[in-house]
Scaffold this motif. Structure first.
Motif, PDB file in Angstrom:
ATOM      1  N   VAL A 184       0.850  -1.194   0.000  1.00  0.00           N
ATOM      2  CA  VAL A 184       0.000   0.000   0.000  1.00  0.00           C
ATOM      3  C   VAL A 184       0.884   1.242   0.000  1.00  0.00           C
ATOM      4  N   HIS A 185       1.935   1.214   0.816  1.00  0.00           N
ATOM      5  CA  HIS A 185       2.849   2.352   0.894  1.00  0.00           C
ATOM      6  C   HIS A 185       3.522   2.596  -0.457  1.00  0.00           C
ATOM      7  N   ALA A 186       3.960   1.514  -1.116  1.00  0.00           N
ATOM      8  CA  ALA A 186       4.598   1.663  -2.423  1.00  0.00           C
ATOM      9  C   ALA A 186       3.612   2.207  -3.447  1.00  0.00           C
ATOM     10  N   ALA A 187       2.367   1.769  -3.399  1.00  0.00           N
ATOM     11  CA  ALA A 187       1.354   2.273  -4.330  1.00  0.00           C
ATOM     12  C   ALA A 187       1.087   3.748  -4.083  1.00  0.00           C
ATOM     13  N   LEU A 188       1.038   4.138  -2.828  1.00  0.00           N
ATOM     14  CA  LEU A 188       0.834   5.550  -2.512  1.00  0.00           C
ATOM     15  C   LEU A 188       2.004   6.395  -2.994  1.00  0.00           C
ATOM     16  N   LEU A 189       3.226   5.865  -2.845  1.00  0.00           N
ATOM     17  CA  LEU A 189       4.390   6.593  -3.356  1.00  0.00           C
ATOM     18  C   LEU A 189       4.284   6.773  -4.864  1.00  0.00           C
ATOM     19  N   GLY A 190       3.818   5.742  -5.547  1.00  0.00           N
ATOM     20  CA  GLY A 190       3.636   5.846  -6.997  1.00  0.00           C
ATOM     21  C   GLY A 190       2.606   6.900  -7.361  1.00  0.00           C
ATOM     22  N   VAL A 191       1.526   6.973  -6.607  1.00  0.00           N
ATOM     23  CA  VAL A 191       0.488   7.966  -6.868  1.00  0.00           C
ATOM     24  C   VAL A 191       1.043   9.361  -6.626  1.00  0.00           C
ATOM     25  N   VAL A 192       1.785   9.530  -5.546  1.00  0.00           N
ATOM     26  CA  VAL A 192       2.348  10.833  -5.224  1.00  0.00           C
ATOM     27  C   VAL A 192       3.372  11.246  -6.272  1.00  0.00           C
ATOM     28  N   GLU A 193       4.215  10.292  -6.727  1.00  0.00           N
ATOM     29  CA  GLU A 193       5.260  10.619  -7.693  1.00  0.00           C
ATOM     30  C   GLU A 193       4.700  10.965  -9.064  1.00  0.00           C
ATOM     31  N   THR A 194       3.586  10.354  -9.439  1.00  0.00           N
ATOM     32  CA  THR A 194       3.005  10.662 -10.749  1.00  0.00           C
ATOM     33  C   THR A 194       2.239  11.969 -10.724  1.00  0.00           C
ATOM     34  N   GLY A 195       1.968  12.468  -9.546  1.00  0.00           N
ATOM     35  CA  GLY A 195       1.294  13.752  -9.438  1.00  0.00           C
ATOM     36  C   GLY A 195      -0.207  13.658  -9.532  1.00  0.00           C
ATOM     37  N   ASP A 196      -0.771  12.498  -9.381  1.00  0.00           N
ATOM     38  CA  ASP A 196      -2.223  12.353  -9.463  1.00  0.00           C
ATOM     39  C   ASP A 196      -2.937  13.072  -8.324  1.00  0.00           C
ATOM     40  N   THR A 197      -2.238  13.332  -7.218  1.00  0.00           N
ATOM     41  CA  THR A 197      -2.878  13.953  -6.067  1.00  0.00           C
ATOM     42  C   THR A 197      -2.565  15.422  -5.960  1.00  0.00           C
ATOM     43  N   GLY A 198      -1.826  15.977  -6.902  1.00  0.00           N
ATOM     44  CA  GLY A 198      -1.535  17.395  -6.858  1.00  0.00           C
ATOM     45  C   GLY A 198      -0.236  17.696  -6.147  1.00  0.00           C
ATOM     46  N   GLY A 199       0.659  16.743  -6.020  1.00  0.00           N
ATOM     47  CA  GLY A 199       1.965  17.007  -5.437  1.00  0.00           C
ATOM     48  C   GLY A 199       1.957  17.088  -3.931  1.00  0.00           C
ATOM     49  N   VAL A 200       1.791  15.993  -3.267  1.00  0.00           N
ATOM     50  CA  VAL A 200       1.800  15.944  -1.819  1.00  0.00           C
ATOM     51  C   VAL A 200       3.210  15.674  -1.348  1.00  0.00           C
ATOM     52  N   GLY A 201       3.679  16.402  -0.385  1.00  0.00           N
ATOM     53  CA  GLY A 201       5.005  16.197   0.180  1.00  0.00           C
ATOM     54  C   GLY A 201       4.923  15.339   1.411  1.00  0.00           C
ATOM     55  N   ASP A 202       5.955  15.398   2.212  1.00  0.00           N
ATOM     56  CA  ASP A 202       5.971  14.640   3.462  1.00  0.00           C
ATOM     57  C   ASP A 202       4.989  15.274   4.436  1.00  0.00           C
ATOM     58  N   VAL A 203       4.048  14.501   4.897  1.00  0.00           N
ATOM     59  CA  VAL A 203       3.034  14.979   5.817  1.00  0.00           C
ATOM     60  C   VAL A 203       3.159  14.201   7.105  1.00  0.00           C
ATOM     61  N   THR A 204       3.162  14.874   8.199  1.00  0.00           N
ATOM     62  CA  THR A 204       3.170  14.232   9.506  1.00  0.00           C
ATOM     63  C   THR A 204       1.925  14.683  10.242  1.00  0.00           C
ATOM     64  N   PRO A 205       1.549  13.961  11.283  1.00  0.00           N
ATOM     65  CA  PRO A 205       0.346  14.388  12.022  1.00  0.00           C
ATOM     66  C   PRO A 205       0.480  15.800  12.602  1.00  0.00           C
TER      67      PRO A 205
END
Length: 172
Positions: free
Chosen positions: A36-57
């Motif tokens: 799941v983490h690798a898939a999310l990294l792929g989504v973030v890297e392709t820019g499908d989410t609008g360019g999310v950076g490192d997010v912490t709580p």
């Protein structure tokens, strides 16, 4: 921890980019969620989410996210990925048989097993023929034939002696 519905409603209020960032943080370092983490990294890297950076709580809402840069060369000389992509056939198409006598799953094919058996049988027959052509092989064949001849002669003599004994007592 609050109720699951409360968490779900809060996550539902997030944008796609924010949700992907939260999920990245939640799945980081968890072996069960590595895919799941690798898939999310792929989504973030392709820019499908609008360019999310490192997010912490503890990330404040007013900061801008900086997209994470991933080197394209993956540490390889010359750039590019060293492992080529594996083509996946479309669904419904039969899998092509792998070369080398093995199926795609690594099981030997019937044809390859049959060919190996025939090759070994032919080799064994050829070795026998070659053995008979050597002096040692010829002497063994000659010994076998001599024993067979001696055995047949002995059997014939025994049969003659038995027939000779049968004829004498029945004569008047």
């Amino acid at each position: 921890m609050s109720d699951n519905s409360d968490i779900a409603s809060r996550l539902g209020g997030l944008s796609d980019a924010e949700l992907a960032g939260v999920l990245l943080v939640a799945t980081a370092g968890r072996p069960g969620f590595a895919a799941v983490h690798a898939a999310l990294l792929g989504v973030v890297e392709t820019g499908d989410t609008g360019g999310v950076g490192d997010v912490t709580p503890t990330t404040p809402a007013d900061t801008t996210a900086v997209p994470r840069q991933v080197p394209e060369a993956f540490g390889q000389v010359g750039g590019g990925c060293a492992v080529p992509a594996v083509p996946v056939p479309p669904p419904g198409m039969p899998e092509s048989a792998a070369s080398g006598g093995y199926s795609v799953s690594g099981v030997p094919t019937f044809e390859s097993v049959r060919d190996k058996v025939e090759q070994r049988y032919g080799t064994a027959q050829g070795m026998g023929e070659l053995d008979r052509q050597t002096p040692a092989g010829r002497s063994v064949d000659e010994q076998w034939q001599a024993r067979e001849k001696a055995g047949r002669e002995r059997l014939d003599r025994i049969r003659e002696s038995l027939h000779g004994n049968d004829a004498e007592p029945h004569e008047p």
